[in-house]
Design an enzyme around this catalytic site. Sequence first.
Site, PDB file in Angstrom:
ATOM      1  N   ASP A 194     -10.970   3.252  22.510  1.00  5.36           N
ATOM      2  CA  ASP A 194     -11.059   4.658  22.926  1.00  5.36           C
ATOM      3  C   ASP A 194      -9.800   5.140  23.638  1.00  5.36           C
ATOM      4  O   ASP A 194      -9.713   6.312  24.004  1.00  5.36           O
ATOM      5  CB  ASP A 194     -12.274   4.873  23.835  1.00  5.36           C
ATOM      6  CG  ASP A 194     -13.587   4.675  23.097  1.00  5.36           C
ATOM      7  OD1 ASP A 194     -14.630   4.574  23.759  1.00  5.36           O
ATOM      8  OD2 ASP A 194     -13.553   4.590  21.851  1.00  5.36           O
ATOM      9  N   LYS A 238     -19.194   9.223  30.456  1.00  2.14           N
ATOM     10  CA  LYS A 238     -20.051   9.629  29.320  1.00  2.14           C
ATOM     11  C   LYS A 238     -20.784   8.424  28.743  1.00  2.14           C
ATOM     12  O   LYS A 238     -21.996   8.451  28.521  1.00  2.14           O
ATOM     13  CB  LYS A 238     -19.222  10.282  28.219  1.00  2.14           C
ATOM     14  CG  LYS A 238     -19.979  10.442  26.887  1.00  2.14           C
ATOM     15  CD  LYS A 238     -19.133  11.081  25.820  1.00  2.14           C
ATOM     16  CE  LYS A 238     -18.233  10.160  25.089  1.00  2.14           C
ATOM     17  NZ  LYS A 238     -18.872   9.379  24.004  1.00  2.14           N
ATOM     18  N   ASN A 239     -20.041   7.341  28.484  1.00  2.00           N
ATOM     19  CA  ASN A 239     -20.639   6.195  27.792  1.00  2.00           C
ATOM     20  C   ASN A 239     -21.512   5.319  28.676  1.00  2.00           C
ATOM     21  O   ASN A 239     -22.062   4.330  28.227  1.00  2.00           O
ATOM     22  CB  ASN A 239     -19.543   5.382  27.089  1.00  2.00           C
ATOM     23  CG  ASN A 239     -18.990   6.149  25.904  1.00  2.00           C
ATOM     24  OD1 ASN A 239     -19.575   7.148  25.471  1.00  2.00           O
ATOM     25  ND2 ASN A 239     -17.855   5.713  25.394  1.00  2.00           N
ATOM     26  N   GLN A 280     -27.094  -4.622  13.719  1.00  2.00           N
ATOM     27  CA  GLN A 280     -27.312  -5.532  14.844  1.00  2.00           C
ATOM     28  C   GLN A 280     -28.455  -5.044  15.746  1.00  2.00           C
ATOM     29  O   GLN A 280     -29.223  -5.842  16.284  1.00  2.00           O
ATOM     30  CB  GLN A 280     -26.028  -5.669  15.662  1.00  2.00           C
ATOM     31  CG  GLN A 280     -24.845  -6.220  14.882  1.00  2.00           C
ATOM     32  CD  GLN A 280     -25.080  -7.629  14.382  1.00  2.00           C
ATOM     33  OE1 GLN A 280     -25.330  -8.533  15.167  1.00  2.00           O
ATOM     34  NE2 GLN A 280     -25.039  -7.808  13.065  1.00  2.00           N
ATOM     35  N   ARG A 291     -19.843   2.549  10.857  1.00  2.00           N
ATOM     36  CA  ARG A 291     -20.631   2.311  12.081  1.00  2.00           C
ATOM     37  C   ARG A 291     -22.111   2.035  11.802  1.00  2.00           C
ATOM     38  O   ARG A 291     -22.989   2.764  12.272  1.00  2.00           O
ATOM     39  CB  ARG A 291     -20.459   3.464  13.059  1.00  2.00           C
ATOM     40  CG  ARG A 291     -18.994   3.720  13.416  1.00  2.00           C
ATOM     41  CD  ARG A 291     -18.810   4.833  14.402  1.00  2.00           C
ATOM     42  NE  ARG A 291     -19.210   4.465  15.747  1.00  2.00           N
ATOM     43  CZ  ARG A 291     -19.139   5.300  16.788  1.00  2.00           C
ATOM     44  NH1 ARG A 291     -18.693   6.532  16.606  1.00  2.00           N
ATOM     45  NH2 ARG A 291     -19.499   4.917  17.979  1.00  2.00           N
ATOM     46  N   CYS A 333     -19.188   8.163  10.599  1.00  3.27           N
ATOM     47  CA  CYS A 333     -18.472   9.207  11.337  1.00  3.27           C
ATOM     48  C   CYS A 333     -16.993   9.097  11.037  1.00  3.27           C
ATOM     49  O   CYS A 333     -16.568   8.172  10.341  1.00  3.27           O
ATOM     50  CB  CYS A 333     -18.794   9.145  12.821  1.00  3.27           C
ATOM     51  SG  CYS A 333     -17.727   8.084  13.781  1.00  3.27           S
ATOM     52  N   ARG A 383     -17.020  17.243  23.772  1.00  2.00           N
ATOM     53  CA  ARG A 383     -18.092  16.241  23.750  1.00  2.00           C
ATOM     54  C   ARG A 383     -17.876  15.191  24.833  1.00  2.00           C
ATOM     55  O   ARG A 383     -18.820  14.602  25.331  1.00  2.00           O
ATOM     56  CB  ARG A 383     -18.128  15.532  22.395  1.00  2.00           C
ATOM     57  CG  ARG A 383     -18.531  16.425  21.235  1.00  2.00           C
ATOM     58  CD  ARG A 383     -18.775  15.582  20.013  1.00  2.00           C
ATOM     59  NE  ARG A 383     -19.704  14.499  20.340  1.00  2.00           N
ATOM     60  CZ  ARG A 383     -20.005  13.529  19.493  1.00  2.00           C
ATOM     61  NH1 ARG A 383     -19.422  13.498  18.311  1.00  2.00           N
ATOM     62  NH2 ARG A 383     -20.847  12.571  19.834  1.00  2.00           N
TER      63      ARG A 383
HETATM   64  C1  EPZ Z   1     -19.414   2.523  21.702  1.00  2.09           C
HETATM   65  O1  EPZ Z   1     -19.782   2.859  20.364  1.00  2.09           O
HETATM   66  C2  EPZ Z   1     -18.819   3.793  22.308  1.00  2.09           C
HETATM   67  N1  EPZ Z   1     -19.821   4.840  22.292  1.00  2.09           N
HETATM   68  C3  EPZ Z   1     -17.604   4.223  21.506  1.00  2.09           C
HETATM   69  O2  EPZ Z   1     -17.005   5.340  22.164  1.00  2.09           O
HETATM   70  C4  EPZ Z   1     -16.587   3.096  21.495  1.00  2.09           C
HETATM   71  O3  EPZ Z   1     -15.519   3.439  20.654  1.00  2.09           O
HETATM   72  C5  EPZ Z   1     -17.236   1.798  20.970  1.00  2.09           C
HETATM   73  O4  EPZ Z   1     -18.415   1.483  21.726  1.00  2.09           O
HETATM   74  C6  EPZ Z   1     -16.307   0.604  21.061  1.00  2.09           C
HETATM   75  O5  EPZ Z   1     -15.847   0.438  22.347  1.00  2.09           O
HETATM   76  C7  EPZ Z   1     -20.775   4.850  23.280  1.00  2.09           C
HETATM   77  O6  EPZ Z   1     -20.840   4.002  24.152  1.00  2.09           O
HETATM   78  C8  EPZ Z   1     -21.764   5.969  23.248  1.00  2.09           C
HETATM   79  P1  EPZ Z   1     -19.837  -0.711  18.681  1.00  2.09           P
HETATM   80  P2  EPZ Z   1     -20.682   1.851  19.500  1.00  2.09           P
HETATM   81  O7  EPZ Z   1     -21.257  -0.888  18.246  1.00  2.09           O
HETATM   82  O8  EPZ Z   1     -21.607   1.118  20.379  1.00  2.09           O
HETATM   83  C9  EPZ Z   1     -19.514  -2.547  14.264  1.00  2.09           C
HETATM   84  C10 EPZ Z   1     -16.006   7.462  22.382  1.00  2.09           C
HETATM   85  O9  EPZ Z   1     -14.897   7.857  21.981  1.00  2.09           O
HETATM   86  N2  EPZ Z   1     -20.997  -2.633  14.302  1.00  2.09           N
HETATM   87  O10 EPZ Z   1     -19.377  -1.511  19.828  1.00  2.09           O
HETATM   88  O11 EPZ Z   1     -21.243   2.624  18.374  1.00  2.09           O
HETATM   89  C11 EPZ Z   1     -19.005  -1.095  14.288  1.00  2.09           C
HETATM   90  O12 EPZ Z   1     -19.016  -0.517  13.010  1.00  2.09           O
HETATM   91  C12 EPZ Z   1     -16.886   6.587  21.469  1.00  2.09           C
HETATM   92  O13 EPZ Z   1     -16.458   7.722  23.500  1.00  2.09           O
HETATM   93  C13 EPZ Z   1     -21.673  -3.154  13.217  1.00  2.09           C
HETATM   94  O14 EPZ Z   1     -21.069  -3.523  12.208  1.00  2.09           O
HETATM   95  O15 EPZ Z   1     -19.579   0.842  18.948  1.00  2.09           O
HETATM   96  C14 EPZ Z   1     -17.617  -1.252  14.884  1.00  2.09           C
HETATM   97  O16 EPZ Z   1     -16.708  -1.592  13.878  1.00  2.09           O
HETATM   98  C15 EPZ Z   1     -16.369   6.507  20.074  1.00  2.09           C
HETATM   99  N3  EPZ Z   1     -23.033  -3.239  13.283  1.00  2.09           N
HETATM  100  C16 EPZ Z   1     -17.805  -2.402  15.864  1.00  2.09           C
HETATM  101  O17 EPZ Z   1     -18.985  -3.102  15.469  1.00  2.09           O
HETATM  102  C17 EPZ Z   1     -23.748  -2.831  14.384  1.00  2.09           C
HETATM  103  O18 EPZ Z   1     -24.985  -2.919  14.400  1.00  2.09           O
HETATM  104  C18 EPZ Z   1     -17.954  -1.985  17.324  1.00  2.09           C
HETATM  105  O19 EPZ Z   1     -18.899  -0.950  17.399  1.00  2.09           O
HETATM  106  C19 EPZ Z   1     -23.045  -2.308  15.469  1.00  2.09           C
HETATM  107  C20 EPZ Z   1     -21.662  -2.224  15.411  1.00  2.09           C
END
Ligand code: EPZ
Length: 421
Positions: A306, A22-23, A125, A121, A116, A398
């Site tokens: 995850d 999915k990701n 960045q 989230r 969420c 999902r």
């Molecule tokens: C991806 O989400 C995945 N989703 C998530 O999978 C997964 O949990 C996550 O990466 C971490 O591995 C997809 O790939 C579609 P991040 P993403 O940006 O990219 C903070 C599932 O269950 N952050 O790496 O949204 C954020 O709040 C889903 O399949 C900022 O502060 O996660 C978090 O604490 C759930 N500012 C951390 O970084 C930003 O601009 C990591 O988030 C971006 C992120």
Amino acid sequence: MDSLVIEGGFPLHGTVRVSGAKNAALPILCASLLTDGACTFRNVPRLRDVETMAALLRFMGAETVVEPPQVQVAGASVRRPEAPYELVKKMRASVLVLGPLVARHGRAKVSLPGGCAIGARPIDQHLKGLEAMGAKITLEHGYVLAECARLKGASIQLDMATVTGTENLMMAAALAKGRTQLVGAAKEPEVEELARVLNKMGARVDGAGTDIIHIEGVDTLHGVDHAIIPDRIEAGTFMIAAATAGGDVLVEGAVPEHVEPFSGRMRTAGVEVTREEGGLRVRSPGARGLRAIDITTAPHPGFPTDMQAQFMALMTLAQGASVVTESVFENRFMHVPELNRMGANIEVRGRVAIVNGVDGLSSAAVMATDLRASACLVIAGLVATGQTEVLRVYHLDRGYEAIEAKLAPLGARIRRVRAAT
Ligand code: EPZ
């Protein structure tokens, strides 16, 4: 809303096949917005999130044909570089259209994804990186408006290894003028997979899979035909299900390197995980026969967040106490009160959960709150005495392709109860 009914106490035996990731599929579908050429993606999982992404591409005007496991996209017909709130609120990953749209069409209007269940989230960045490449970003009425005649290469230091942030900026930089370097980039296998697809489309991305990615921008990209990697989190969910319920299962399609961050921990707990032609075999006496161990989630190659909820289900019955630390998201213990309702003994202190192994779980009606929490409750249902009902499984749909149809042939007593129409 459908629910799943699971009668616990049956070990799992046999082979289960992993679907496409999915990701990886979601950002790769967005990459089709970078070209006028036709794109064909294979091994795409049959998931609600893929349907939502297809609806978003169609909303923009891109002809999109979904015939799982194949999806075809014709990016040439994009007329409306916009992602409306109605679609973005269903799936945060919709934000992945932002980079490709600005890079390809010079402007984008994308609804800000709200918070969420698992955390605030923010996407600061993503926006910071696009601004560094010359985009003018304004926030209005809940939307991000981004404009730039032509993005230019830049050196971008990410404050955290954000997965979709890295992917969005990598796609934007692929068509920028000049060279971009992403420092502090995410190293997830899905990031590497997206870079592989971009390079097949004619991009020049180097270093994906490391924390410094270099992208030499090009003027145009062409269409592509690509089969997507297996889903390491779906693979991990089946591995943990087998470890918890006990039994002997071959997880076909699991890529050993991709799942090592957690299969290594499973071995430490006493689960037998061995490589076999085409996958990984899991043999386990069942969770009661395993040792409690500690985990701390972290960006790849750390323990994936995850997989945290599923691993916690395993630890509810393990011998001793396990300390589970969630370092990536601030609110990812929503499954704990539901597990405690099934007789688990888990205490949460901020981002740390202490899981004291118990002798057994008892069935209950439990509520899914997010995708991975629902997988955790299904696993707990496989070992609980009696019939567990997992409610609100739309969360599960999902990210898992017909999970009950994959578990039942392994011996799980699981069935879906369809919502009354
Ligand atoms: C991806 O989400 C995945 N989703 C998530 O999978 C997964 O949990 C996550 O990466 C971490 O591995 C997809 O790939 C579609 P991040 P993403 O940006 O990219 C903070 C599932 O269950 N952050 O790496 O949204 C954020 O709040 C889903 O399949 C900022 O502060 O996660 C978090 O604490 C759930 N500012 C951390 O970084 C930003 O601009 C990591 O988030 C971006 C992120």
